[in-house]
Design a protein around this motif. Sequence first.
Motif, PDB file in Angstrom:
ATOM      1  N   ARG A 195     -10.363   3.979   2.797  1.00 45.70           N
ATOM      2  CA  ARG A 195     -11.152   4.683   4.346  1.00 45.70           C
ATOM      3  C   ARG A 195     -10.786   3.872   5.149  1.00 45.70           C
ATOM      4  NH1 ARG A 195     -14.513   1.553   1.526  1.00 45.70           N
ATOM      5  NH2 ARG A 195     -16.567   3.400   1.059  1.00 45.70           N
ATOM      6  N   THR A 196     -10.070   2.651   5.097  1.00 47.00           N
ATOM      7  CA  THR A 196      -9.402   2.292   6.477  1.00 47.00           C
ATOM      8  C   THR A 196      -8.722   3.213   7.258  1.00 47.00           C
ATOM      9  OG1 THR A 196     -10.110  -0.274   5.975  1.00 47.00           O
ATOM     10  CG2 THR A 196      -8.008   0.259   7.478  1.00 47.00           C
ATOM     11  N   TRP A 197      -7.244   3.784   5.624  1.00 47.88           N
ATOM     12  CA  TRP A 197      -6.193   4.660   6.266  1.00 47.88           C
ATOM     13  C   TRP A 197      -6.837   5.601   6.590  1.00 47.88           C
ATOM     14  CZ3 TRP A 197      -1.749   2.619   6.308  1.00 47.88           C
ATOM     15  CH2 TRP A 197      -0.662   3.551   6.016  1.00 47.88           C
ATOM     16  N   TYR A 198      -7.977   6.318   5.714  1.00 47.73           N
ATOM     17  CA  TYR A 198      -8.703   7.511   6.865  1.00 47.73           C
ATOM     18  C   TYR A 198      -8.531   6.781   7.680  1.00 47.73           C
ATOM     19  CZ  TYR A 198     -12.200  11.306   6.121  1.00 47.73           C
ATOM     20  OH  TYR A 198     -13.583  12.520   6.534  1.00 47.73           O
ATOM     21  N   LYS A 199     -10.007   7.063   8.186  1.00 51.02           N
ATOM     22  CA  LYS A 199     -10.387   6.172   9.473  1.00 51.02           C
ATOM     23  C   LYS A 199      -9.373   5.829  10.784  1.00 51.02           C
ATOM     24  CE  LYS A 199     -14.098   3.418  10.152  1.00 51.02           C
ATOM     25  NZ  LYS A 199     -14.870   2.527   9.963  1.00 51.02           N
ATOM     26  N   LYS A 200      -8.902   5.785  10.603  1.00 49.55           N
ATOM     27  CA  LYS A 200      -7.160   5.128  11.324  1.00 49.55           C
ATOM     28  C   LYS A 200      -6.306   7.032  11.629  1.00 49.55           C
ATOM     29  CE  LYS A 200      -5.013   1.771  10.744  1.00 49.55           C
ATOM     30  NZ  LYS A 200      -3.780   0.330  10.330  1.00 49.55           N
ATOM     31  N   TYR A 201      -6.535   7.429  10.041  1.00 52.35           N
ATOM     32  CA  TYR A 201      -5.065   8.382  11.220  1.00 52.35           C
ATOM     33  C   TYR A 201      -6.207   9.477  10.950  1.00 52.35           C
ATOM     34  CZ  TYR A 201      -1.376   5.127  10.071  1.00 52.35           C
ATOM     35  OH  TYR A 201      -0.247   4.163  10.198  1.00 52.35           O
ATOM     36  N   TYR A 202      -7.291  10.406  10.118  1.00 53.62           N
ATOM     37  CA  TYR A 202      -7.706  11.213  10.552  1.00 53.62           C
ATOM     38  C   TYR A 202      -8.377  11.730  11.350  1.00 53.62           C
ATOM     39  CZ  TYR A 202      -5.739  12.200   5.342  1.00 53.62           C
ATOM     40  OH  TYR A 202      -5.197  12.577   4.672  1.00 53.62           O
ATOM     41  N   ALA A 203      -7.483  11.468  12.577  1.00 52.50           N
ATOM     42  CA  ALA A 203      -8.787  11.181  13.268  1.00 52.50           C
ATOM     43  C   ALA A 203      -7.663  12.814  14.556  1.00 52.50           C
ATOM     44  CB  ALA A 203      -8.437  10.530  14.928  1.00 52.50           C
ATOM     45  N   PRO A 204      -8.909  13.453  15.423  1.00 51.25           N
ATOM     46  CA  PRO A 204      -8.502  14.641  16.322  1.00 51.25           C
ATOM     47  C   PRO A 204      -6.909  13.945  16.724  1.00 51.25           C
ATOM     48  CG  PRO A 204     -10.084  14.135  17.441  1.00 51.25           C
ATOM     49  CD  PRO A 204     -10.071  13.284  15.632  1.00 51.25           C
ATOM     50  N   ASN A 205      -6.690  13.362  17.866  1.00 52.03           N
ATOM     51  CA  ASN A 205      -5.839  12.696  18.405  1.00 52.03           C
ATOM     52  C   ASN A 205      -4.184  12.626  17.428  1.00 52.03           C
ATOM     53  OD1 ASN A 205      -7.264  10.496  17.258  1.00 52.03           O
ATOM     54  ND2 ASN A 205      -5.650   9.972  18.945  1.00 52.03           N
ATOM     55  N   ASN A 206      -4.538  13.307  16.181  1.00 55.18           N
ATOM     56  CA  ASN A 206      -3.784  12.380  15.228  1.00 55.18           C
ATOM     57  C   ASN A 206      -3.084  13.699  14.749  1.00 55.18           C
ATOM     58  OD1 ASN A 206      -1.112  10.149  14.375  1.00 55.18           O
ATOM     59  ND2 ASN A 206      -2.430  10.804  12.340  1.00 55.18           N
ATOM     60  N   ALA A 207      -4.039  14.765  15.130  1.00 54.28           N
ATOM     61  CA  ALA A 207      -3.792  16.122  13.982  1.00 54.28           C
ATOM     62  C   ALA A 207      -3.153  17.303  14.859  1.00 54.28           C
ATOM     63  CB  ALA A 207      -5.003  16.513  13.619  1.00 54.28           C
ATOM     64  N   THR A 208      -2.863  18.042  14.316  1.00 59.23           N
ATOM     65  CA  THR A 208      -2.151  19.859  14.291  1.00 59.23           C
ATOM     66  C   THR A 208      -2.527  20.491  14.041  1.00 59.23           C
ATOM     67  OG1 THR A 208      -0.018  18.523  15.509  1.00 59.23           O
ATOM     68  CG2 THR A 208      -0.285  20.789  15.132  1.00 59.23           C
ATOM     69  N   LEU A 209      -3.492  21.409  14.113  1.00 58.90           N
ATOM     70  CA  LEU A 209      -4.438  22.692  13.542  1.00 58.90           C
ATOM     71  C   LEU A 209      -3.197  24.143  13.644  1.00 58.90           C
ATOM     72  CD1 LEU A 209      -6.687  23.942  12.075  1.00 58.90           C
ATOM     73  CD2 LEU A 209      -6.998  25.131  14.273  1.00 58.90           C
ATOM     74  N   VAL A 210      -2.354  24.643  12.709  1.00 56.56           N
ATOM     75  CA  VAL A 210      -1.783  25.423  13.194  1.00 56.56           C
ATOM     76  C   VAL A 210      -2.448  26.879  12.464  1.00 56.56           C
ATOM     77  CG1 VAL A 210       0.566  26.437  11.574  1.00 56.56           C
ATOM     78  CG2 VAL A 210       0.156  23.824  12.733  1.00 56.56           C
ATOM     79  N   VAL A 211      -2.547  28.416  12.887  1.00 58.81           N
ATOM     80  CA  VAL A 211      -2.874  28.790  11.896  1.00 58.81           C
ATOM     81  C   VAL A 211      -1.440  30.422  12.353  1.00 58.81           C
ATOM     82  CG1 VAL A 211      -4.880  30.446  11.684  1.00 58.81           C
ATOM     83  CG2 VAL A 211      -5.177  28.691  12.962  1.00 58.81           C
ATOM     84  N   VAL A 212      -1.243  31.139  11.062  1.00 60.93           N
ATOM     85  CA  VAL A 212      -0.410  31.959  11.267  1.00 60.93           C
ATOM     86  C   VAL A 212      -0.611  33.347  11.058  1.00 60.93           C
ATOM     87  CG1 VAL A 212       2.127  33.079  11.009  1.00 60.93           C
ATOM     88  CG2 VAL A 212       1.767  30.435  11.610  1.00 60.93           C
ATOM     89  N   GLY A 213      -0.839  34.019  11.395  1.00 62.40           N
ATOM     90  CA  GLY A 213      -1.105  35.789  10.651  1.00 62.40           C
ATOM     91  C   GLY A 213      -2.047  36.243  11.296  1.00 62.40           C
ATOM     92  N   ILE A 260       0.723  -0.880  -0.152  1.00 63.81           N
ATOM     93  CA  ILE A 260       0.066  -0.289   0.168  1.00 63.81           C
ATOM     94  C   ILE A 260       1.035   0.752  -0.397  1.00 63.81           C
ATOM     95  CG2 ILE A 260      -2.085  -1.190   1.029  1.00 63.81           C
ATOM     96  CD1 ILE A 260      -1.429  -0.153   3.577  1.00 63.81           C
ATOM     97  N   THR A 261       2.101   1.356  -0.494  1.00 64.45           N
ATOM     98  CA  THR A 261       2.917   2.405  -0.675  1.00 64.45           C
ATOM     99  C   THR A 261       2.641   3.787  -1.143  1.00 64.45           C
ATOM    100  OG1 THR A 261       4.155   1.959  -2.408  1.00 64.45           O
ATOM    101  CG2 THR A 261       4.722   0.847  -0.718  1.00 64.45           C
ATOM    102  N   GLY A 262       2.338   4.918  -1.376  1.00 66.28           N
ATOM    103  CA  GLY A 262       1.350   6.086  -1.449  1.00 66.28           C
ATOM    104  C   GLY A 262       0.315   6.072  -1.671  1.00 66.28           C
TER     105      GLY A 262
END
Length: 437
Positions: free
Chosen positions: A196-214, A63-65
């Motif tokens: 779909r499995t990759w999305y459900k596994k990794y696209y979760a709030p505890n695996n994300a960082t929101l960065v805002v500059v400006g 499943i590379t890429g």
Amino acid sequence: MPKLIPFIFLFLPHFAFSAVNIPVVQAVLDNGLKIVVKADKRAPVFISQLWYKVGSSDESRPITGISHLLEHMMFKGTNAYPKGEFSKIIAQNGGDENAFTGKDYTAYYQKMHKSKLELAIKLEADRMHNLIFSNAELDKERQVVIEERRLRVEDVPNAKVYENLRLISFDPKGAYHSPVIGFQQDLERCKLEDLRTWYKKYYAPNNATLVVVGDVNPQAVIEHAKTYFGGYKPNPDIPLIRPSIPLKSNTKTLKIKAELPFYTLSFPVPSLKTANHEHKAYQLKMLAHILGNGLSKALVRNQQIASNISVDYHLYDQYDTLFILSFTPAKGVSNQAVLAAIKTQMAELKNKPHLLEDELARTKAQLEANFVFAQDQIFTQSYYLGMLSVVGLGVDKMFNYVDKMQEIEVKDISNITREYLNFANANTVELIPQRLK
């Protein structure tokens, strides 16, 4: 309620704009979403980036890429915003948006007028949780990515060299073996359920960082994030990190239709994240700058035996990485002749460090100037804040970089060269051009 973690970083006096406070506010929502905000009010705009801690270092055959392919699919719509609506809304509001995938992360961003802050966060939050998956869209994007691979790798001999360098330099079971764009065979057989499995596994709030500059109010950013991301549940089953496993002393020869020969060699080295002493990583970064400048001067301009030389080291990789040296010999000069000259130059680095005094001083001044000018770009600021947060180094590393580089002495360059640049441990890939028909 989110936990607020305020940080104030102070530029030291040697900077051109000394004693300027650079405030960075950090917070963590109850569901694990990290928030990093840096106010910069020089223009009435902001950039909002959502970083996910997943990239090609998390992938392996077959499943590379998949991280990069999912990035493409993230623009295919949700129930609230059908295909094309996300980009259309951003454009109608005068904004710009895009995404990128790397070895250790995938990130999405919008750059807009400060009055559109809530809109950007609302749109990005929606596709974290509500993406629509379609076989028809997958088939389209699969072909787009395969064509992208053909243009960037298959039809570019030097890119194929670098891809093969990774293949012989890292164990297939560890990080960094696979290219970000993936192998064509894996792209061709990737299924909708894999995405779909990759999305459900990794696209979760505890695996994300929101960065805002400006030109933003940090508290407003946090409140908007709580409103639109706060209802999402964390995923407690995100896999643990995978170590990179550098291999030693591998060689490979590629015979490809090309106009010019090309040669790369790499040495297994730690990154800032994995180094047992962080000063060694900064010394490797300084060595890359000095060696690149020195070899170009000696072998390209003076001796004229090479037409191009580059030296690369990724300080902020999440895992153990490579120190890479590449060159194109001048017409009529063999790869081995250039390599011999490089070894001679590197022997001087090890044995005559006093010759580096002037070059080290020039490099320090250049790096400091580059860092200061880079702060004029909110994209650059947000990129480093996001990347450093995602790989687990902490955003303070962005602000002490110049100070760490200023501490390096000529003896450090000599010692770090001796410790890590051992040709017996090098991985090499040589391109021998075949006649073009």
